[in-house]
Design a protein around this motif. Structure first.
Motif, PDB file in Angstrom:
ATOM      1  N   PHE A 111      13.045  19.916  24.725  1.00 12.60           N
ATOM      2  CA  PHE A 111      12.094  20.861  25.303  1.00 12.60           C
ATOM      3  C   PHE A 111      10.643  20.487  25.003  1.00 12.60           C
ATOM      4  O   PHE A 111       9.825  20.411  25.925  1.00 12.60           O
ATOM      5  N   PRO A 112      10.289  20.221  23.736  1.00 15.66           N
ATOM      6  CA  PRO A 112       8.899  19.825  23.485  1.00 15.66           C
ATOM      7  C   PRO A 112       8.539  18.501  24.168  1.00 15.66           C
ATOM      8  O   PRO A 112       7.407  18.302  24.597  1.00 15.66           O
ATOM      9  N   MET A 113       9.529  17.611  24.288  1.00 10.62           N
ATOM     10  CA  MET A 113       9.245  16.345  24.966  1.00 10.62           C
ATOM     11  C   MET A 113       8.973  16.563  26.443  1.00 10.62           C
ATOM     12  O   MET A 113       8.171  15.829  27.036  1.00 10.62           O
ATOM     13  N   SER A 114       9.588  17.579  27.038  1.00  9.38           N
ATOM     14  CA  SER A 114       9.275  17.890  28.442  1.00  9.38           C
ATOM     15  C   SER A 114       7.838  18.404  28.565  1.00  9.38           C
ATOM     16  O   SER A 114       7.161  18.120  29.551  1.00  9.38           O
ATOM     17  N   LEU A 115       7.367  19.121  27.551  1.00  9.97           N
ATOM     18  CA  LEU A 115       5.967  19.559  27.546  1.00  9.97           C
ATOM     19  C   LEU A 115       5.027  18.360  27.432  1.00  9.97           C
ATOM     20  O   LEU A 115       3.992  18.299  28.110  1.00  9.97           O
TER      21      LEU A 115
END
Length: 174
Positions: A111-115
């Motif tokens: 999830f943070p990598m998608s951000l």
């Protein structure tokens, strides 16, 4: 013992009590903050100090990476958004609804990598549309790296809190 038992004993599926997960998390965010838009950040420092060919090399690398990323977004952006959203929704459902710890760990990585991916696309668009170069490009890359590091620190903090909760709630050895 059969081969699946050996695999699951070797690769502990309880991610938050596994040292390898924490090593992967640290290396993951270290690498992510070093490679800014696919360009090693040490090139920015070298361009600032040396100028000339080092600055030209940085601008060329950034131009190649920006064009590459934006080409992929233009060609397959909608499909990538749908695929990433589906995978993240699946991981969130499996992890937090069905309490599968491996899915929780992968979600807390993904999830943070998608951000970071969204931030990278927005930065790449700004670089290309404004035709940034020289000092303004270096500043933009530095600001982008700062926000990637902020996302990484928040991600590591949340992952550590969730991991501690999981280890205390389910027992480290249980």
């Amino acid at each position: 013992m059969d081969w699946t038992g050996l695999v699951f004993e070797t690769i502990d599926m309880r991610s938050f009590s596994n040292l390898w997960f924490w090593i992967v998390l640290a290396v993951f965010w270290s690498t992510t903050s070093h490679w800014v838009l696919g360009v090693p950040f040490d090139m920015v420092g070298r361009a600032r100090k040396q100028g000339g060919q080092a600055a030209q090399d940085l601008e060329d690398m950034v131009r190649i990476q920006v064009n590459r990323r934006l080409f992929i977004v233009e060609q397959a952006g909608l499909w990538l958004v749908a695929l990433v959203a589906a995978v993240l929704a699946m991981l969130a459902s499996l992890g937090f609804w069905y309490d599968i710890e491996l899915a929780q760990a992968l979600f807390l990585l993904g999830f943070p990598m998608s951000l970071v991916g969204l931030l990278s696309i927005a930065t790449a668009e700004r670089i290309r549309e404004r035709g940034l170069s020289g000092e303004t490009l270096w500043r933009k890359l530095t600001v982008h790296r700062f926000w990637v590091q902020v996302i990484g620190m928040v991600s590591i903090f949340v992952t550590a809190l969730w991991g501690m909760y999981q280890n205390l709630a389910h027992g480290v050895l249980g």
